[in-house]
Design a protein around this motif. Structure first.
Motif, PDB file in Angstrom:
ATOM      1  N   GLN A  20       0.833  -1.210   0.000  1.00 53.86           N
ATOM      2  CA  GLN A  20       0.000   0.000   0.000  1.00 53.86           C
ATOM      3  C   GLN A  20       0.866   1.259   0.000  1.00 53.86           C
ATOM      4  O   GLN A  20       0.545   2.240  -0.677  1.00 53.86           O
ATOM      5  CB  GLN A  20      -0.931   0.006   1.212  1.00 53.86           C
ATOM      6  CG  GLN A  20      -2.033  -1.026   1.142  1.00 53.86           C
ATOM      7  CD  GLN A  20      -2.761  -1.158   2.477  1.00 53.86           C
ATOM      8  OE1 GLN A  20      -2.137  -1.198   3.536  1.00 53.86           O
ATOM      9  NE2 GLN A  20      -4.081  -1.230   2.406  1.00 53.86           N
ATOM     10  N   VAL A  21       1.941   1.233   0.765  1.00 54.10           N
ATOM     11  CA  VAL A  21       2.842   2.388   0.813  1.00 54.10           C
ATOM     12  C   VAL A  21       3.493   2.593  -0.549  1.00 54.10           C
ATOM     13  O   VAL A  21       3.585   3.726  -1.040  1.00 54.10           O
ATOM     14  CB  VAL A  21       3.906   2.214   1.924  1.00 54.10           C
ATOM     15  CG1 VAL A  21       4.929   3.339   1.883  1.00 54.10           C
ATOM     16  CG2 VAL A  21       3.242   2.135   3.306  1.00 54.10           C
TER      17      VAL A  21
ATOM     18  N   THR B  67       8.883   2.021  -6.193  1.00 48.57           N
ATOM     19  CA  THR B  67       8.930   0.566  -6.319  1.00 48.57           C
ATOM     20  C   THR B  67       9.189  -0.057  -4.953  1.00 48.57           C
ATOM     21  O   THR B  67       9.664   0.613  -4.023  1.00 48.57           O
ATOM     22  CB  THR B  67      10.069   0.136  -7.267  1.00 48.57           C
ATOM     23  OG1 THR B  67      11.319   0.509  -6.674  1.00 48.57           O
ATOM     24  CG2 THR B  67       9.911   0.776  -8.649  1.00 48.57           C
ATOM     25  N   MET B  68       8.894  -1.330  -4.852  1.00 51.43           N
ATOM     26  CA  MET B  68       9.186  -2.055  -3.614  1.00 51.43           C
ATOM     27  C   MET B  68      10.700  -2.041  -3.360  1.00 51.43           C
ATOM     28  O   MET B  68      11.142  -1.939  -2.210  1.00 51.43           O
ATOM     29  CB  MET B  68       8.654  -3.490  -3.687  1.00 51.43           C
ATOM     30  CG  MET B  68       8.808  -4.261  -2.394  1.00 51.43           C
ATOM     31  SD  MET B  68       7.879  -3.561  -0.991  1.00 51.43           S
ATOM     32  CE  MET B  68       6.215  -4.076  -1.398  1.00 51.43           C
TER      33      MET B  68
ATOM     34  N   THR C  64      12.428  -0.897   0.115  1.00 50.82           N
ATOM     35  CA  THR C  64      13.275  -1.780   0.926  1.00 50.82           C
ATOM     36  C   THR C  64      14.736  -1.326   0.937  1.00 50.82           C
ATOM     37  O   THR C  64      15.487  -1.696   1.833  1.00 50.82           O
ATOM     38  CB  THR C  64      13.169  -3.249   0.457  1.00 50.82           C
ATOM     39  OG1 THR C  64      13.513  -3.329  -0.932  1.00 50.82           O
ATOM     40  CG2 THR C  64      11.773  -3.788   0.695  1.00 50.82           C
ATOM     41  N   TYR C  65      15.125  -0.493  -0.018  1.00 52.43           N
ATOM     42  CA  TYR C  65      16.461   0.097   0.021  1.00 52.43           C
ATOM     43  C   TYR C  65      16.575   1.039   1.225  1.00 52.43           C
ATOM     44  O   TYR C  65      17.596   1.060   1.907  1.00 52.43           O
ATOM     45  CB  TYR C  65      16.746   0.861  -1.277  1.00 52.43           C
ATOM     46  CG  TYR C  65      18.046   1.626  -1.239  1.00 52.43           C
ATOM     47  CD1 TYR C  65      19.255   0.986  -1.466  1.00 52.43           C
ATOM     48  CD2 TYR C  65      18.058   2.994  -0.962  1.00 52.43           C
ATOM     49  CE1 TYR C  65      20.462   1.682  -1.418  1.00 52.43           C
ATOM     50  CE2 TYR C  65      19.253   3.697  -0.911  1.00 52.43           C
ATOM     51  CZ  TYR C  65      20.442   3.043  -1.135  1.00 52.43           C
ATOM     52  OH  TYR C  65      21.626   3.735  -1.080  1.00 52.43           O
ATOM     53  N   HIS C  66      15.519   1.790   1.466  1.00 54.77           N
ATOM     54  CA  HIS C  66      15.523   2.776   2.557  1.00 54.77           C
ATOM     55  C   HIS C  66      15.068   2.190   3.897  1.00 54.77           C
ATOM     56  O   HIS C  66      15.527   2.638   4.955  1.00 54.77           O
ATOM     57  CB  HIS C  66      14.630   3.970   2.197  1.00 54.77           C
ATOM     58  CG  HIS C  66      15.207   4.822   1.121  1.00 54.77           C
ATOM     59  ND1 HIS C  66      16.162   5.772   1.356  1.00 54.77           N
ATOM     60  CD2 HIS C  66      14.963   4.852  -0.215  1.00 54.77           C
ATOM     61  CE1 HIS C  66      16.494   6.369   0.215  1.00 54.77           C
ATOM     62  NE2 HIS C  66      15.779   5.825  -0.757  1.00 54.77           N
ATOM     63  N   PHE C  67      14.170   1.227   3.848  1.00 49.89           N
ATOM     64  CA  PHE C  67      13.579   0.686   5.079  1.00 49.89           C
ATOM     65  C   PHE C  67      13.516  -0.838   4.976  1.00 49.89           C
ATOM     66  O   PHE C  67      12.850  -1.372   4.094  1.00 49.89           O
ATOM     67  CB  PHE C  67      12.178   1.262   5.306  1.00 49.89           C
ATOM     68  CG  PHE C  67      12.158   2.766   5.255  1.00 49.89           C
ATOM     69  CD1 PHE C  67      12.619   3.513   6.329  1.00 49.89           C
ATOM     70  CD2 PHE C  67      11.703   3.427   4.122  1.00 49.89           C
ATOM     71  CE1 PHE C  67      12.623   4.898   6.281  1.00 49.89           C
ATOM     72  CE2 PHE C  67      11.690   4.821   4.066  1.00 49.89           C
ATOM     73  CZ  PHE C  67      12.163   5.550   5.138  1.00 49.89           C
TER      74      PHE C  67
END
Length: 195
Positions: A34-35, A42-43, A47-50
């Motif tokens: 959703q975010v 992109t996912m 996921t790179y940041h969090f």
């Protein structure tokens, strides 16, 4: 340098999207998908940041917390009378609850995730200002400082916990409630001496 700017912009967009999603659906009702959808990223960027949803929520909560801390520091540094600073602080916090999505989300996340409560950021200053106002005779002697502080805590928590429809007018609601409270706690002026 350009990569750094792009990374900061991406992170900010992800935090904004996460704040919106968490505010609307709560922590448990929000998925990373959703975010991603709300952010237009992109996912992989997320996921790179969090590394996880918890990391993302921590970052959103910290951003909202820092906005609140900054406001509290501003009012702590002012030299106006304590009751004036107290009123300005309350209205400033209500304005954040009404207008700042990161603060709104940080308050909700702190409740849902049982992290440190939002009040830890402003309650020490409120307590000090109430104590100073009492010492300076700005508050009726019968109004105990602990009771006045608790009243303010309840006013702000009530404002923070209100549904979205009430948060949209948080400033007006808190201003009205504060005016009523002032009528009950403000020291009355000395009676005029007849001429």
């Amino acid at each position: 340098m350009a990569k750094r700017v792009k990374a900061l912009r991406t992170r900010a967009l992800l935090l904004e999207a996460a704040a919106s999603a968490f505010s609307g659906n709560g922590f448990h009702g929000t998925s990373l998908a959703q975010v991603v959808e709300k952010s237009g990223m992109t996912m992989g960027a997320l996921t790179y940041h969090f590394a996880s949803k918890d990391d993302l929520a921590d970052a959103v909560e910290e951003e909202g917390t820092e906005v609140t801390r900054s406001m509290v520091r501003t009012f702590a540094a002012q030299a106006s009378p304590p009751l004036t600073r107290l009123a300005d602080l309350l209205l400033g916090l209500a304005r954040l609850l009404e207008e700042d999505p990161l603060v709104q989300c940080a308050v909700r996340l702190s409740r849902e995730r049982s992290t440190a409560p939002w009040s830890r950021l402003w309650l020490p200053l409120v307590t000090a200002l109430v104590d100073d106002a009492c010492k300076q005779g700005q508050v009726r002697a019968a109004a105990r400082p602990d009771d006045v502080t608790e009243l303010i805590r309840l006013l702000l928590h009530g404002t923070a916990l209100g549904p979205d429809t009430q948060r949209k007018d948080a400033l007006a609601r808190l201003r009205g409630a504060w005016q009523v409270a002032l009528g009950g706690i403000t020291a009355e002026p000395e009676p005029a001496v007849p001429a």
